[in-house]
Design a protein around this motif. Structure first.
Motif, PDB file in Angstrom:
ATOM      1  N   UNK A   1      -3.650   0.774   8.905  1.00  0.00           N
ATOM      2  CA  UNK A   1      -4.951   0.524   9.628  1.00  0.00           C
ATOM      3  C   UNK A   1      -5.708  -0.259   8.621  1.00  0.00           C
ATOM      4  N   UNK A   2      -5.940  -1.600   9.045  1.00  0.00           N
ATOM      5  CA  UNK A   2      -6.919  -2.456   8.202  1.00  0.00           C
ATOM      6  C   UNK A   2      -8.059  -2.151   8.597  1.00  0.00           C
ATOM      7  N   UNK A   3      -9.078  -2.474   7.740  1.00  0.00           N
ATOM      8  CA  UNK A   3     -10.632  -1.998   7.942  1.00  0.00           C
ATOM      9  C   UNK A   3     -10.845  -3.460   9.071  1.00  0.00           C
ATOM     10  N   UNK A   4     -11.727  -2.830   9.928  1.00  0.00           N
ATOM     11  CA  UNK A   4     -12.238  -3.867  10.919  1.00  0.00           C
ATOM     12  C   UNK A   4     -12.694  -5.080  10.188  1.00  0.00           C
ATOM     13  N   UNK A   5     -11.969  -6.354  10.663  1.00  0.00           N
ATOM     14  CA  UNK A   5     -12.513  -7.510  10.017  1.00  0.00           C
ATOM     15  C   UNK A   5     -11.658  -7.792   8.742  1.00  0.00           C
ATOM     16  N   UNK A   6     -10.789  -7.009   8.346  1.00  0.00           N
ATOM     17  CA  UNK A   6      -9.866  -7.371   7.249  1.00  0.00           C
ATOM     18  C   UNK A   6     -10.456  -6.603   5.716  1.00  0.00           C
TER      19      UNK A   6
ATOM     20  N   UNK B   1      -7.819  -0.614   3.359  1.00  0.00           N
ATOM     21  CA  UNK B   1      -7.084  -0.075   4.499  1.00  0.00           C
ATOM     22  C   UNK B   1      -6.741   1.498   4.412  1.00  0.00           C
ATOM     23  N   UNK B   2      -6.446   1.828   5.560  1.00  0.00           N
ATOM     24  CA  UNK B   2      -5.816   3.368   5.509  1.00  0.00           C
ATOM     25  C   UNK B   2      -4.309   3.354   5.985  1.00  0.00           C
TER      26      UNK B   2
ATOM     27  N   UNK C   1      -1.340  14.793  10.410  1.00  0.00           N
ATOM     28  CA  UNK C   1      -1.608  13.294   9.630  1.00  0.00           C
ATOM     29  C   UNK C   1      -2.300  13.805   8.262  1.00  0.00           C
ATOM     30  N   UNK C   2      -1.928  12.657   7.411  1.00  0.00           N
ATOM     31  CA  UNK C   2      -2.584  12.413   6.074  1.00  0.00           C
ATOM     32  C   UNK C   2      -2.945  11.186   6.006  1.00  0.00           C
ATOM     33  N   UNK C   3      -4.314  10.975   5.668  1.00  0.00           N
ATOM     34  CA  UNK C   3      -4.906   9.459   5.482  1.00  0.00           C
ATOM     35  C   UNK C   3      -4.889   9.290   4.105  1.00  0.00           C
ATOM     36  N   UNK C   4      -4.301   8.029   3.641  1.00  0.00           N
ATOM     37  CA  UNK C   4      -4.614   7.527   2.281  1.00  0.00           C
ATOM     38  C   UNK C   4      -5.471   6.493   2.291  1.00  0.00           C
TER      39      UNK C   4
END
Length: 359
Positions: free
Chosen positions: A48-53, A66-67, A85-88
């Motif tokens: 999941x990229x950050x909004x706008x890259x 990113x996540x 889930x686990x977020x990295x």
């Protein structure tokens, strides 16, 4: 004569009926207990990229900011977040860590960890990772110093790639100590090849999954396929895996080249180096099949006067799967990380002057 045939036919029908009834009862019991639920589907990974890259990989890490969200089919230990889930979460360098200044503050003891998904902490919350625990333990023992840890671990990396990360990015943070987290598949140049390879996660775990058509429609078949068929397939794969290491000296030669680069980089900057070997969490209390790789690394460290710690012995009493993050993911869970941190902390404390932690 007809009566005898009828009796035989009745017996056959009765036997088939009893077998069918037992099968149905078994199916219901296994379905109610959910014994196969953990193995129905593999974990999924989502970037999941950050909004706008940004959207591209960083020079020494993953996609900055990113996540990586890994979602497991079940939550058997009640450890994962919502939706299993686990977020990295990545920082500006593409490392799963907070932000760090390049200049090391005065009186700060900065530990740089280099490694793969074990150091990265796949499937484990950031606060529960080995390197984070290690920093907390050393901080408690040496309160006059500020202990800081930097985690540059990247899933899928091998020793050659880790050497590049150290040289191109890691050294610019002026670490007080470098710890290489070594895992047996670090000797493998390409863990994604279809050929025989030193790898445990993908193929071995897949062999134990219940994803074939019959397993999806029969609880009994799924159990038998996983426990008996999966074990047979897994043992055959392990033999091929070790054989690929023993019959392909170029794998160790490439790995040794990476080790040489890491050792040289640290010595040029007069930075202490510690190499820690993590085992694959499989048959730890039995005839551990990956020991030849550990022994080769131990010999290398002895010949090159590099401090070496083999964690395999400290996991005696465990077979292995009870330390996995999930039955379908053999990466070390929070308990395995905690054990490793305690052992590494003790190892460093015993020779604090050598590691630059004590005057």
């Amino acid at each position: 004569m007809v009566s005898v045939r009828r009796k035989r036919l009745f017996r056959v029908v009765a036997l088939l009926g009893a077998s069918a009834l037992c099968w149905i009862v078994g199916e219901v019991v296994l379905l109610l207990t959910g014994i196969n639920n953990d193995y129905r589907n593999p974990a999924t990974s989502e970037l999941i990229p950050r909004s706008g890259g940004p959207y591209e990989l960083a020079a020494c890490g993953h996609v900055p900011f990113a996540t990586i969200r890994i979602r497991y089919p079940t939550n058997p230990r009640g450890y994962f977040n919502a939706n299993n889930a686990i977020d990295h979460e990545m920082n500006s360098v593409g490392w799963r860590d907070g932000e760090h200044r390049k200049t090391r503050p005065e009186k700060t003891y900065r530990i740089l960890g280099i490694g793969d998904s074990y150091l990265f902490g796949q499937g484990v919350k950031a606060k529960d990772r080995c390197l984070t625990h290690l920093g907390n333990l050393l901080q408690a023992e040496f309160p006059s110093r500020t202990v800081e840890t930097i985690n540059s671990g990247q899933p899928g990396y091998n020793t050659v790639m880790e050497a590049r990360v150290l040289k191109e990015c890691g050294l610019s943070y002026h670490p007080s100590l470098v710890i290489l987290h070594f895992v047996p598949n670090d000797v493998e140049p390409d863990i994604y090849t279809k050929k025989a390879k030193v790898e445990f996660f993908t193929e071995y775990i897949t062999g134990s999954m219940a994803t074939d058509w019959m397993s999806q429609h029969s609880e009994i078949w799924a159990l038998l396929n996983r426990t008996i068929g999966g074990r047979i397939r897994g043992q055959a794969y392990i033999r091929e895996s070790i054989g690929s290491f023993q019959s392909a000296p170029e794998k160790w030669n490439a790995c040794q080249g990476g080790l040489d680069s890491i050792v040289q980089s640290c010595r040029e900057k007069e930075i202490p180096l510690l190499i820690v070997a993590f085992p694959f969490f499989y048959q730890l209390n039995e005839d551990y099949p990956f020991q030849p790789i550990h022994d080769r690394l131990r010999e290398y460290c002895s010949n090159n006067d590099v401090p070496f710690l083999d964690l395999r012995e400290h996991y005696r009493g465990f077979n292995g799967p009870e330390l996995w993050v999930h039955p379908t993911d053999q990466h070390p869970n929070e308990k395995a990380h905690d054990i490793a941190a305690g052992v590494i902390a003790q190892f460093i404390q015993q020779d604090a002057k050598k590691f630059g932690l004590q005057e």
